[in-house]
Motif scaffolding. Structure first.
Motif, mmCIF file in Angstrom:
data_model
loop_
_atom_site.group_PDB
_atom_site.id
_atom_site.type_symbol
_atom_site.label_atom_id
_atom_site.label_comp_id
_atom_site.label_asym_id
_atom_site.label_seq_id
_atom_site.Cartn_x
_atom_site.Cartn_y
_atom_site.Cartn_z
ATOM 1 N N TYR A 192 5.933 10.743 -5.092
ATOM 2 C CA TYR A 192 4.620 10.486 -4.483
ATOM 3 C C TYR A 192 4.712 10.382 -2.967
ATOM 4 O O TYR A 192 3.837 9.786 -2.326
ATOM 5 N N ASP A 193 5.744 11.007 -2.384
ATOM 6 C CA ASP A 193 5.928 11.077 -0.926
ATOM 7 C C ASP A 193 5.896 9.712 -0.258
ATOM 8 O O ASP A 193 5.457 9.580 0.891
ATOM 9 N N TRP A 208 2.956 5.407 3.643
ATOM 10 C CA TRP A 208 2.778 6.868 3.649
ATOM 11 C C TRP A 208 2.184 7.312 4.977
ATOM 12 O O TRP A 208 1.327 6.610 5.533
ATOM 13 N N LYS A 212 -0.314 12.359 3.519
ATOM 14 C CA LYS A 212 0.511 12.371 2.311
ATOM 15 C C LYS A 212 0.065 11.300 1.318
ATOM 16 O O LYS A 212 0.158 11.491 0.105
ATOM 17 N N ASN A 218 -1.831 9.952 -3.989
ATOM 18 C CA ASN A 218 -0.459 9.437 -4.113
ATOM 19 C C ASN A 218 -0.372 7.923 -4.006
ATOM 20 O O ASN A 218 0.391 7.279 -4.745
ATOM 21 N N GLU A 221 -1.673 6.594 -7.379
ATOM 22 C CA GLU A 221 -0.890 7.071 -8.518
ATOM 23 C C GLU A 221 0.476 6.389 -8.588
ATOM 24 O O GLU A 221 0.985 6.102 -9.684
ATOM 25 N N LEU A 222 1.077 6.131 -7.428
ATOM 26 C CA LEU A 222 2.380 5.478 -7.412
ATOM 27 C C LEU A 222 2.337 4.118 -8.110
ATOM 28 O O LEU A 222 3.233 3.790 -8.899
#
Length: 334
Positions: A192-193, A208, A212, A218, A221-222
């Motif tokens: 997830y960058d 992040w 990103k 992301n 979702e992480l």
């Protein structure tokens, strides 16, 4: 190139020719590229297996020693395979008898080359693991010698009921629990960058670059992937610690200052209201019995169609005069 320049080879220029004439340098380069690919694949397999089997949890010195022994064995096997192919292609007799490599100067020169390369790559990997993704490179080029403004997203991730758990487990067992939790967190970060900014006790600060963090949601979702990872390992946690850890988190993003600080110990530091606000948002999770809270400002830039969003209202965060509109994020089936 070692073969082309006859390092450790007797017979002078004769080595550069066969029955058909002079062996072109392009053919030697082809062999060099082929050899590099073969050995590169071997290295990649070893790194993958160490990561997959969680052998990297051993002491760094032990890991480096184990890898070095494996690399030497694989290098001997690879060299035998490569030499047999080269011998057939250029129509010359090369040393390939059993144990030929023991007295062969070229082989040990190649081993020396790979030892140097391995040490360099091991150093870079250790630096990446200790400093974080991209930190060493940014320090080398002096990117943050002078303060720079950037847009970033921050997630403050904290263990629920940490005080109670610490009392139940004792400080040693509790430390092992935190270590295991953060190990599981690191297993999902790269997908997830995400980057780890800091570990503070039982809290992890994840960051992040703004784009990103927004990409494919992301930053949200992480959190749920980390929850899934903990549930997947529930049996292990219950067996070892007698509980399944649960985390709460706060999300916020915006502009802040990034700069390099320190002389004896250097690190990249973030300064600005975004950091403080993210921490304050996470601090509201217990009050409203929620696991993930996000600021409206950041939420508006995300597309969370598969999640249930609930407005918490305009909240006066500790230490801030201006109220902030917060939302909770939950899976629809929860």
């Amino acid at each position: 190139m070692i073969r082309y320049y006859q390092v450790g080879v007797e017979g002078g220029e004769a080595f550069l020719t066969n029955e058909q004439g002079v062996i072109p340098i392009t053919q030697w380069l082809e062999f060099g590229v082929f050899s590099g690919v073969v050995v590169g694949i071997v290295y990649a397999i070893v790194e993958f297996l160490f990561d997959k089997l969680q052998l990297n949890k051993l002491a760094t010195g032990v890991v480096v020693l184990q890898k070095s022994i494996i690399y030497l064995i694989m290098l001997i096997l690879s060299a035998n395979f490569i030499v047999s192919i080269i011998e057939e292609q250029i129509d010359r007799n090369l040393p390939n008898d059993s144990g030929w490599w023991i007295q062969n100067k070229v082989f040990w020169l190649v081993v020396g080359y790979f030892i140097v390369c391995s040490l360099v790559f091991s150093f870079l990997k250790i630096a990446k693991d200790n400093f974080g993704k991209g930190v060493l490179f940014n320090q080398l080029i002096g990117k943050y010698k002078k303060p720079r403004e950037e847009r970033r997203i921050f997630m403050f991730l904290d263990l629920q009921a940490s005080t109670t758990i610490a009392e139940q487990l004792g400080h040693f067992k509790y430390s092992e629990l935190i270590q295991k939790c953060f190990y599981d967190l690191n297993r999902v970060l790269t997908n997830y960058d995400a980057e780890i900014y800091q570990y503070v006790g039982d809290e992890a600060v994840v960051s992040w670059p703004f784009d990103k963090g927004l990409k494919a949601n992301n930053c949200v979702e992480l959190f749920f992937k980390f929850q899934d990872k903990l549930l997947k390992n529930e049996k292990l946690y219950l067996k070892k610690f007698g509980l399944t850890p649960k985390f709460k988190a706060g999300l916020h993003g915006g502009k802040l200052i990034v700069t390099e600080v320190g002389t004896i110990k250097k690190e990249i530091a973030y300064h600005g209201d975004v950091i403080n606000t993210s921490a304050r948002i996470q601090g509201e999770c217990n009050k409203y019995d929620e696991t993930l809270l996000i600021s409206e400002k950041l939420l508006q830039k995300l597309k969370l169609h598969k999640y249930k969003l609930t407005s918490i209202g305009n909240i006066a965060l500790k230490g801030k005069e201006e109220k902030l509109n917060l939302f909770s994020i939950n899976r629809i089936n929860q």
